[in-house]
Design an enzyme around this catalytic site. Structure first.
Site, PDB file in Angstrom:
ATOM      1  N   PRO A  43       3.194   7.005 -10.577  1.00 28.99           N
ATOM      2  CA  PRO A  43       3.633   7.634 -11.824  1.00 28.99           C
ATOM      3  C   PRO A  43       3.356   6.743 -13.036  1.00 28.99           C
ATOM      4  CG  PRO A  43       5.406   7.545 -10.180  1.00 28.99           C
ATOM      5  CD  PRO A  43       4.326   6.604  -9.738  1.00 28.99           C
ATOM      6  N   HIS A  48       3.952   3.374  -6.312  1.00 29.23           N
ATOM      7  CA  HIS A  48       5.182   4.041  -5.892  1.00 29.23           C
ATOM      8  C   HIS A  48       5.813   3.506  -4.603  1.00 29.23           C
ATOM      9  CE1 HIS A  48       8.045   7.150  -6.209  1.00 29.23           C
ATOM     10  NE2 HIS A  48       7.278   8.119  -6.624  1.00 29.23           N
ATOM     11  N   SER A  89      10.492  16.299 -10.803  1.00 28.36           N
ATOM     12  CA  SER A  89      11.458  15.214 -10.746  1.00 28.36           C
ATOM     13  C   SER A  89      12.102  15.002 -12.108  1.00 28.36           C
ATOM     14  CB  SER A  89      10.744  13.932 -10.322  1.00 28.36           C
ATOM     15  OG  SER A  89      11.683  12.927 -10.135  1.00 28.36           O
TER      16      SER A  89
HETATM   17  N1  COA Z   1      29.367  21.494 -16.929  1.00 28.89           N
HETATM   18  C1  COA Z   1      29.265  20.531 -17.866  1.00 28.89           C
HETATM   19  N2  COA Z   1      28.547  19.390 -17.692  1.00 28.89           N
HETATM   20  C2  COA Z   1      27.911  19.214 -16.519  1.00 28.89           C
HETATM   21  C3  COA Z   1      27.963  20.184 -15.499  1.00 28.89           C
HETATM   22  C4  COA Z   1      28.737  21.375 -15.740  1.00 28.89           C
HETATM   23  N3  COA Z   1      28.860  22.333 -14.826  1.00 28.89           N
HETATM   24  N4  COA Z   1      27.242  19.749 -14.462  1.00 28.89           N
HETATM   25  C5  COA Z   1      26.741  18.549 -14.798  1.00 28.89           C
HETATM   26  N5  COA Z   1      27.157  18.221 -16.045  1.00 28.89           N
HETATM   27  C6  COA Z   1      26.874  16.980 -16.789  1.00 28.89           C
HETATM   28  C7  COA Z   1      27.041  15.750 -15.912  1.00 28.89           C
HETATM   29  O1  COA Z   1      28.366  15.305 -15.939  1.00 28.89           O
HETATM   30  C8  COA Z   1      26.080  14.774 -16.559  1.00 28.89           C
HETATM   31  O2  COA Z   1      26.687  14.241 -17.725  1.00 28.89           O
HETATM   32  P1  COA Z   1      26.084  12.955 -18.545  1.00 28.89           P
HETATM   33  O3  COA Z   1      24.955  13.448 -19.358  1.00 28.89           O
HETATM   34  O4  COA Z   1      27.230  12.563 -19.365  1.00 28.89           O
HETATM   35  O5  COA Z   1      25.703  11.962 -17.506  1.00 28.89           O
HETATM   36  C9  COA Z   1      24.941  15.653 -17.018  1.00 28.89           C
HETATM   37  O6  COA Z   1      25.492  16.964 -17.147  1.00 28.89           O
HETATM   38  C10 COA Z   1      23.766  15.667 -16.079  1.00 28.89           C
HETATM   39  O7  COA Z   1      24.120  16.226 -14.831  1.00 28.89           O
HETATM   40  P2  COA Z   1      23.084  17.131 -14.032  1.00 28.89           P
HETATM   41  O8  COA Z   1      22.164  17.764 -14.980  1.00 28.89           O
HETATM   42  O9  COA Z   1      23.829  18.035 -13.116  1.00 28.89           O
HETATM   43  O10 COA Z   1      22.184  16.135 -13.203  1.00 28.89           O
HETATM   44  P3  COA Z   1      22.439  14.711 -12.599  1.00 28.89           P
HETATM   45  O11 COA Z   1      22.460  13.697 -13.661  1.00 28.89           O
HETATM   46  O12 COA Z   1      23.560  14.754 -11.648  1.00 28.89           O
HETATM   47  O13 COA Z   1      21.048  14.524 -11.803  1.00 28.89           O
HETATM   48  C11 COA Z   1      19.552  14.622  -9.970  1.00 28.89           C
HETATM   49  C12 COA Z   1      20.661  15.344 -10.753  1.00 28.89           C
HETATM   50  C13 COA Z   1      19.085  15.479  -8.825  1.00 28.89           C
HETATM   51  C14 COA Z   1      18.358  14.375 -10.886  1.00 28.89           C
HETATM   52  C15 COA Z   1      20.137  13.260  -9.472  1.00 28.89           C
HETATM   53  O14 COA Z   1      21.208  13.494  -8.596  1.00 28.89           O
HETATM   54  C16 COA Z   1      19.146  12.432  -8.701  1.00 28.89           C
HETATM   55  O15 COA Z   1      19.101  12.498  -7.489  1.00 28.89           O
HETATM   56  N6  COA Z   1      18.321  11.612  -9.405  1.00 28.89           N
HETATM   57  C17 COA Z   1      17.306  10.788  -8.812  1.00 28.89           C
HETATM   58  C18 COA Z   1      15.983  11.488  -8.865  1.00 28.89           C
HETATM   59  C19 COA Z   1      14.842  10.574  -8.526  1.00 28.89           C
HETATM   60  O16 COA Z   1      14.940   9.701  -7.695  1.00 28.89           O
HETATM   61  N7  COA Z   1      13.723  10.793  -9.216  1.00 28.89           N
HETATM   62  C20 COA Z   1      12.619   9.915  -9.177  1.00 28.89           C
HETATM   63  C21 COA Z   1      11.515  10.291  -8.324  1.00 28.89           C
HETATM   64  S1  COA Z   1      10.151   9.190  -8.635  1.00 28.89           S
END
Ligand code: COA
Length: 633
Positions: free
Chosen positions: A127, A350, A561
Site C-alpha cells: 500500500p 505489507h 479497507s
Molecule cells: N452511533 C454513534 N456513533 C457510532 C456508532 C453508532 N451506532 N457506531 C460507531 N460509532 C462511532 C464509534 O464510537 C467511533 O467513534 P470515534 O470516531 O470517536 O472513534 C466511530 O463511530 C467509528 O466507529 P465505526 O465507524 O463503527 O468503525 P471502527 O472505528 O470501529 O472501525 C473497523 C471498524 C472494521 C475499521 C475496525 O474495527 C478495524 O478492524 N480496523 C482495522 C482495519 C485494518 O487493519 N485495516 C488495514 C488493512 S491494511
C-alpha cells in the site's frame, strides 16, 4: 444489535476505546520487559466452532451465488460437517495446532498471503500513503522536510527501542503491539519460489543507518552520533545536502527497479546480482537499514483536483522507469517518499504489518515535523554518507531492462482515482446513530450495485490485534441485508420509510459482522485454516474448497479497507483481481478521503466511475435519512 456490540459501544463511549491523543513519548527511559509482559497478557486467537462457520459461510454466499450454486454448496457443507467426517477431523487438528502455537494463523497467513504470493509487490501488495502536499518546490525545501521527517521517525523508534510505546485499544481491549516491532530495520528478501523477511532490529548489533536514494543512487546515512544520540535535524540536513550534490550529476542504472518485478523473476535476478561481492554488500546495507528515504524528482504538474490522484500513483509505483520507479527498493518495509515538488508520502511492504500501525507512525512523524525547526547549532563535521556501488554485468543490465518494461506496463494498466468527499464525514452517520464505517461500506455496495446490477464478494479488513500476534480477518460486506437495501434503494415502488428500515438493517448487520470478526469469530481465516490443515493432513482437498461457490466467494471484486488517521492522508492499494477494485478510505470527522483503484486492461471497471458512484451513494443515503427521519420530527 448483539450483546457484544452493545458492550463494545458502551466501552468506546466511556472513553475506554482507542487513546484520544497521538502516540507521544510517555517515558524516555527504557522499560525492559514491558512489551513482552503486555504480549503475554493477550488472549490467544480462538478457533471458531465448525457449525457456526459453516452456517455463516452459507449466509455469506446467498447474495453472490445463484440459487442452484447455493443448493449444491449446501449439500457439500452438510457432508463436510457429518459427525466424524472430514470437517470434524480437520477442526480437531486445527484445535491441536492452536494449543501448541502462540497463534495458529499468523505463520500460515504470512506465508500464504505474502511470502508465497508471486505477483509483484508493486500495485499487487504494497500500500501507498499520500500525505498532504507540502509548500516547497526546490531540492532545499525537499531535504529540509526530509531531515525533519527522518528525525520524527527516529523519535518514534526511541519509543519502540525503550518499550515505552503506549498500548493501543479497540473497544476497550488492549491490542497486540507486535507489528510495531516488525517494521523498522526489516526487509523482504526475494526467493525463486517463495520469499522471506529479515528483521535486524533484534540482532546483537542493530543497524544505526538509514538508506537514502536520490537520482537512482543509494547512500548509507548513519543517523546516530557516537554517543548514541540521534542526529539533529540540522545535522541530517547537511548530510542530505551532501547526498544530493554528489548524486545530481551522475547517471546510474536504476538498480532498484529490479524489486518491482514478478517475484520469481526478481528471485532469479537477485541470486545472480548478489554473486558479486560489492553488489551483495550494497544490497545487505539496504536490507539492514532502519528505513529508506526516497528523494524523488519532480513529476508532471496536474490540476489541483487531480493532485491526490497523481500523488497516489507516485506512492504506489513511482510513475514508471522514466520517472521515479527506479528511485525505490520495493522490498524495504518502510520507504518514505519526498518529491522535489512538495509531494510527500510513503510505500510499505505489507508482509510485516497492516496499515494502522504504519499510519500511527505517520501521525507521530507529521506532528513532529510541525514542531521541529532547524536551529543551526554548531556541529562537529560528519563523514560523507557512503554511496552504495553496484557492478552491472550484461545479465544484470538485461534484468533491469526487463523490469523497466514490466513496470511500464503496470503503470499504464493502473487506474487510480482519489477523491476528497467533503459533504460530510463520520459526523452524519453518527448523528443518525449509525456506525460510520458500516455506513460507508453500505454506500460502496450501493455504488457497485448501481454500476453492475449485482452484488459481488467484498472484502473489508478487520483487525485481529485483540489477540496475540493477530493480523486480520475479513468482513464480508456483501451481506443479505446490504443486498436487500441496494435493491430497494432505486426501486420506485419502495417507500422511503421502508428504504430507511432496510438501510438501518444493513448498517447494523455490517457492524454486527465487524464485532464478530474482531473477536475472532469470522469465517474466512477459519476456512483458510481448515483448508491448509487439509493440505497438511490429507491427500485430497475437501469438496467445499474445490466448489465453484468457494471460488466466487474468494474472487473479491471489491477489496476494501478503512485506515483511519489523525493526519489528513489516504492510503491506497491496487485491486486483488483483474476485474476488481481496491478501495481504501480515511473517514475524518467532516470529510472522507477515498482512494479507488482498478485496472485499465479490464473493460468493465473504471476507478473514476466507482469513485463518483460512491460520492452519489453517500449523498443519496444521507438525503434519504434527512428527508424521511427529519420530516418525522
Ligand atoms: N452511533 C454513534 N456513533 C457510532 C456508532 C453508532 N451506532 N457506531 C460507531 N460509532 C462511532 C464509534 O464510537 C467511533 O467513534 P470515534 O470516531 O470517536 O472513534 C466511530 O463511530 C467509528 O466507529 P465505526 O465507524 O463503527 O468503525 P471502527 O472505528 O470501529 O472501525 C473497523 C471498524 C472494521 C475499521 C475496525 O474495527 C478495524 O478492524 N480496523 C482495522 C482495519 C485494518 O487493519 N485495516 C488495514 C488493512 S491494511
Amino acid at each position: 444489535m448483539t450483546m457484544l456490540a452493545i458492550l463494545f459501544r458502551a466501552m468506546t463511549k466511556s472513553g475506554m476505546g482507542r487513546p484520544a491523543c497521538l502516540v507521544k513519548p510517555v517515558c524516555l527511559s527504557k522499560i525492559p520487559g514491558r512489551y513482552l509482559a503486555h504480549q503475554e497478557s493477550l488472549p490467544k486467537l480462538p478457533v471458531p466452532p465448525l457449525k457456526q462457520t459453516c452456517d455463516r459461510y452459507l449466509a455469506a454466499l446467498e447474495p453472490i451465488v445463484t440459487p442452484e450454486e447455493l443448493q449444491h454448496t449446501h449439500r457439500l457443507v452438510e457432508e463436510f460437517q457429518l459427525p466424524g467426517g472430514l470437517g470434524d477431523r480437520l477442526q480437531s487438528s486445527l484445535e491441536r495446532r492452536a494449543k501448541k502455537l502462540e497463534n495458529w494463523l499468523s505463520d500460515w497467513w504470512l506465508q500464504t498471503a505474502y511470502l508465497d504470493y508471486r505477483m509483484p509487490v508493486v500495485v499487487h501488495s504494497s500500500p501507498g500513503v499520500v500525505l498532504p502536499r507540502l509548500k516547497f518546490s526546490d531540492w532545499q525545501g525537499q531535504i529540509r522536510y526530509a531531515a525533519k521527517l527522518i528525525a520524527g521517525v527516529l523519535d518514534f523508534k526511541t519509543m519502540i527501542d525503550n518499550e515505552t510505546l503506549p498500548v493501543e485499544y479497540l473497544g476497550g481491549n488492549p491490542l497486540c503491539m507486535n507489528q510495531y516491532y516488525q517494521v523498522l530495520s526489516s526487509c523482504r528478501i526475494p526467493g525463486i519460489k517463495k520469499d522471506s523477511v529479515v528483521n535486524h532490529a533484534l540482532s546483537n548489533r542493530p543497524p544505526t543507518h538509514i538508506t537514502v536514494v536520490h537520482n537512482f543512487q543509494f547512500f548509507v546515512l548513519d543517523v546516530y552520533n557516537r554517543d548514541g544520540t540521534p542526529l539533529t535535524v540540522d545535522q541530517l540536513y547537511i548530510q542530505l545536502e551532501k547526498i544530493c550534490t554528489s548524486s545530481l550529476e551522475t547517471k546510474n542504472e536504476p538498480i532498484g527497479i529490479l524489486t518491482s518485478n514478478h517475484r520469481d523473476c526478481w528471485g532469479k535476478a537477485y541470486a545472480n546480482l548478489i554473486k558479486d561481492r560489492t553488489n551483495n554488500e550494497s544490497v545487505k546495507a539496504i536490507q539492514k537499514s532502519i528505513f529508506t528515504v526516497c528523494l524523488d524528482a519532480p513529476m508532471p504538474k496536474v490540476s489541483d483536483e487531480m493532485y491526490h490522484t497523481r500523488a497516489a500513483v507516485q506512492m504506489l509505483h513511482g510513475g514508471g522507469s522514466r520517472w521515479n520507479s527506479g528511485n525505490r527498493w520495493f522490498d524495504k518495509t518502510l520507504q518514505f517518499i519526498i518529491g522535489e515538488d512538495g509531494t510527500c508520502g510513503m510505500i510499505y511492504e505489507h508482509a510485516p504489518a497492516e496499515g494502522p500501525p504504519i499510519v500511527a507512525l505517520i501521525d507521530h512523524v507529521v506532528e513532529y515535523t510541525k514542531k521541529s525547526e532547524m536551529i543551526c547549532t554548531p556541529t562537529v563535521p560528519l563523514p560523507m554518507p557512503r554511496k552504495l556501488h553496484f557492478n552491472i554485468t550484461p545479465e544484470i543490465k538485461r534484468d533491469i531492462e526487463e523490469a523497466k518494461q514490466n513496470i511500464n506496463i503496470m503503470v499504464n494498466d493502473l487506474d487510480v482515482r482519489v477523491i476528497v468527499f467533503t459533504n460530510f464525514g463520520k459526523n452524519v452517520p453518527k448523528s443518525y446513530k449509525m456506525s460510520p464505517d458500516a455506513f460507508i461500506q453500505v454506500a460502496l455496495q450501493l455504488a457497485y450495485y448501481r454500476l453492475y446490477k449485482r452484488c459481488s464478494a467484498t472484502y473489508e479488513s478487520a483487525s485481529l490485534r485483540m489477540f496475540r500476534l493477530g493480523r486480520t480477518d475479513t468482513i464480508r460486506s456483501a451481506s443479505i441485508a446490504a443486498a436487500n437495501f441496494v435493491r430497494a434503494m432505486d426501486d420506485p415502488v419502495q417507500q422511503n420509510p421502508e428504504k430507511v428500515r432496510l438501510l438501518d438493517k444493513a448498517v447494523k448487520a455490517h457492524r454486527a459482522y465487524t464485532d464478530m470478526a474482531i473477536r475472532g469469530q469470522a469465517i474466512d481465516r477459519h476456512l483458510l485454516g481448515l483448508r491448509l490443515q487439509a493440505v497438511e493432513d490429507m491427500s485430497a482437498l475437501p469438496k467445499i474448497f474445490t466448489d465453484k461457490s468457494y471460488a466466487i466467494a474468494n474472487h473479491y471484486n471489491l477489496s476494501t479497507s478503512q485506515v483511519p488517521a489523525k493526519t489528513d492522508c489516504v492510503m491506497c492499494f491496487g485491486p486483488v483481481v483483474p476485474d476488481g477494485y481496491g478501495v481504501c478510505y480515511n473517514p475524518m470527522e467532516k470529510h472522507i478521503n477515498f482512494a479507488v483503484s482498478a485496472f485499465n486492461s479490464c473493460a468493465d471497471t473504471n476507478a473514476t466511475q466507482l469513485a463518483h458512484g460512491l460520492h452519489d451513494a453517500l449523498v443519496d443515503m444521507r438525503s434519504l435519512l434527512d428527508q424521511t427521519l427529519k420530516s418525522k420530527l
